[in-house]
Design a protein around this motif. Structure first.
Motif, mmCIF file in Angstrom:
data_model
loop_
_atom_site.group_PDB
_atom_site.id
_atom_site.type_symbol
_atom_site.label_atom_id
_atom_site.label_comp_id
_atom_site.label_asym_id
_atom_site.label_seq_id
_atom_site.Cartn_x
_atom_site.Cartn_y
_atom_site.Cartn_z
ATOM 1 N N ASN A 5 -0.162 2.193 -10.302
ATOM 2 C CA ASN A 5 -1.221 1.189 -10.219
ATOM 3 C C ASN A 5 -0.645 -0.222 -10.261
ATOM 4 O O ASN A 5 -1.330 -1.189 -9.931
ATOM 5 C CB ASN A 5 -2.214 1.372 -11.376
ATOM 6 C CG ASN A 5 -3.081 2.600 -11.195
ATOM 7 O OD1 ASN A 5 -3.538 2.905 -10.099
ATOM 8 N ND2 ASN A 5 -3.318 3.310 -12.284
ATOM 9 N N LYS A 48 -8.144 1.757 -9.124
ATOM 10 C CA LYS A 48 -7.941 0.477 -9.782
ATOM 11 C C LYS A 48 -6.890 0.598 -10.839
ATOM 12 O O LYS A 48 -6.680 1.678 -11.398
ATOM 13 C CB LYS A 48 -9.250 -0.021 -10.420
ATOM 14 C CG LYS A 48 -10.365 -0.254 -9.408
ATOM 15 C CD LYS A 48 -11.627 -0.753 -10.092
ATOM 16 C CE LYS A 48 -12.741 -1.004 -9.103
ATOM 17 N NZ LYS A 48 -13.956 -1.450 -9.796
ATOM 18 N N LYS A 53 0.851 -1.183 0.000
ATOM 19 C CA LYS A 53 0.000 0.000 0.000
ATOM 20 C C LYS A 53 0.890 1.237 0.000
ATOM 21 O O LYS A 53 1.816 1.359 0.804
ATOM 22 C CB LYS A 53 -0.903 0.011 1.228
ATOM 23 C CG LYS A 53 -1.804 1.236 1.298
ATOM 24 C CD LYS A 53 -2.654 1.228 2.560
ATOM 25 C CE LYS A 53 -3.510 2.494 2.641
ATOM 26 N NZ LYS A 53 -4.327 2.522 3.876
ATOM 27 N N SER A 103 -1.087 -2.150 -7.179
ATOM 28 C CA SER A 103 -2.458 -2.548 -6.826
ATOM 29 C C SER A 103 -2.954 -3.505 -7.902
ATOM 30 O O SER A 103 -3.780 -3.141 -8.744
ATOM 31 C CB SER A 103 -3.372 -1.330 -6.721
ATOM 32 O OG SER A 103 -2.918 -0.429 -5.735
#
Length: 410
Positions: free
Chosen positions: A301, A408, A261, A304
């Motif tokens: 991104n 996302k 994160k 993630s």
């Protein structure tokens, strides 16, 4: 060493057998007639009618796709129709194949251990490279002489007024090699496509990229950053896990990935952008600016990764599941490229020499890509560009609400 995302449906529904495959191609008959314009038009009309029916009946499409999917792996009946003595021999061959599969699994395991052995030998070289890149040490004269390549010519410094020369704002006494990893990544086609202009400001602080093997099948990528204005993390990691069972041929099967994160500093999240639009009050005719954050494209991104679709997702929305599978495959190949290409040959990507050996699709070089222009900067609002909406809300009701959007990978 590893198979890509499993689950791709083959086009062939059943295995070819003597029963469903002709021994020879159909001969060309001298009496065959060439289709006329009328017959071609009829075929086109039939295709258009079928397409219209499918477009109006998505449930019918899903049912047909489900039926076709159920045919995968189903026997054509040929093996079952063989004489018992022949089927026994086929069973014997299957037993031999199982022994072959065991040896393949042993082979892949030994290859993995060999990779780990030599990775331990590569590690001191990577550490020395990092020290030179970050200005902690200088290469020796012997290393400089050994690294000089007659095919790699250093461009002479451009004279004043020479517009063709490349001008870099780098002082002569700079330590290390500035923007080493950013430049190397931008020379790799896959990464160049996902690194945005906003990302570059943060990636200039990337000081090293390392890799380590896991105890179980898999590996971890480690990105080290110097202090910067975007996030507080000193390192960002991305871990790729493989399934415990080997795939067909003994290869490891990719399972999923997990990323750290990112602790973004206030207002510095590069994975979102701020959209701003004007709202006009119906009663007072006064306007206000409403802002909200929405996901946007960004290299970050990468940390993630998308989650694999479940069986329920496949049944409910096959298009969405297919999109997720494509994103998973792209994410997997990005990790493999970093592990197999970028880290081992970083200097070749920095200089661009690695491009000599990279297969590039000619279609990607024919025409430049053009993106639609959008106003993403909240400071560039103007009366002729902003969308105005009328609202019954009172202007004194408080500040506009901000919607926190889920980030996302795009």
């Amino acid at each position: 060493m590893a198979e890509p995302i499993p689950g791709k449906r083959p086009d062939q529904m059943t295995a070819p057998t003597p029963q469903n495959t002709p021994a020879t191609n159909a001969p060309i008959s001298s009496r065959a007639q060439q289709p006329g314009v009328a017959s071609i038009m009829e075929d086109d009309m039939e295709r258009a009618a079928a397409a219209s029916i499918f477009a109006q009946n998505p449930q019918l499409v899903q049912m047909i796709q489900g039926r076709l999917g159920s045919l995968i792996g189903r026997s054509s009946g040929y093996i079952e129709s063989l004489p018992p003595t022949v089927r026994r021999r086929v069973s014997g061959l299957r037993a031999i194949q199982k022994d072959h599969a065991k040896l393949e699994a042993e082979f892949q395991e030994e290859v993995l251990q060999l990779e780990k052995k030599y990775f331990a030998k590569f590690t001191p070289l990577y550490e020395k490279r990092s020290a030179i890149v970050n200005g902690q040490t200088e290469p020796t004269e012997d290393e400089i002489k050994a690294g000089e390549d007659e095919n790699f010519e250093v461009q002479p410094k451009a004279a004043e007024g020479d517009e063709e020369g490349i001008k870099l704002d780098i002082p002569e006494n700079v330590a290390g090699i500035p923007e080493f990893w950013l430049s190397a990544m931008k020379n790799q086609v896959t990464f160049a496509e996902i690194i945005t202009d906003r990302d570059e400001a943060a990636l200039k602080h990337l000081t090293d990229i390392r890799m380590e093997y896991l105890q179980e099948p898999g590996f971890r990528l480690i990105f080290e950053f110097s202090a910067n204005e975007f996030f507080s993390n000193k390192t960002l990691t991305k871990t790729y896990f493989y399934q415990n069972e080997s795939g067909y041929g003994g290869d490891f099967i990719y399972d999923h990935a997990e990323g750290d994160k990112i602790e973004w500093l206030p207002g510095k999240d590069l994975t979102v952008r701020v959209e701003a639009k004007k709202q006009r009050n119906k009663n007072t005719k006064q306007t206000r600016i409403v802002k909200k954050t929405v996901p946007t494209e960004s290299f970050f991104n990468f940390f993630s990764p998308p989650k694999p679709p479940s069986d329920e997702d496949d049944e409910e929305d096959e298009d969405a599941a297919t999109e997720i599978e494509e994103r998973l495959e792209l994410d997997y190949h990005l990790g493999e490229d970093i592990k197999e290409k970028l880290i081992p040959r970083a200097v070749d990507w920095f200089t661009g020499e690695a491009l000599r050996y990279e297969e590039i699709d000619d279609g990607d070089m024919d025409e430049p890509d053009f993106d639609d222009e959008e106003d993403e900067d909240e400071d560039d609002l103007s009366d002729d560009q902003d969308e105005e909406e009328e609202t019954d809300d009172d202007d004194e009701s408080g500040k506009p609400k901000q919607e926190a959007a889920e980030c996302k990978q795009s």
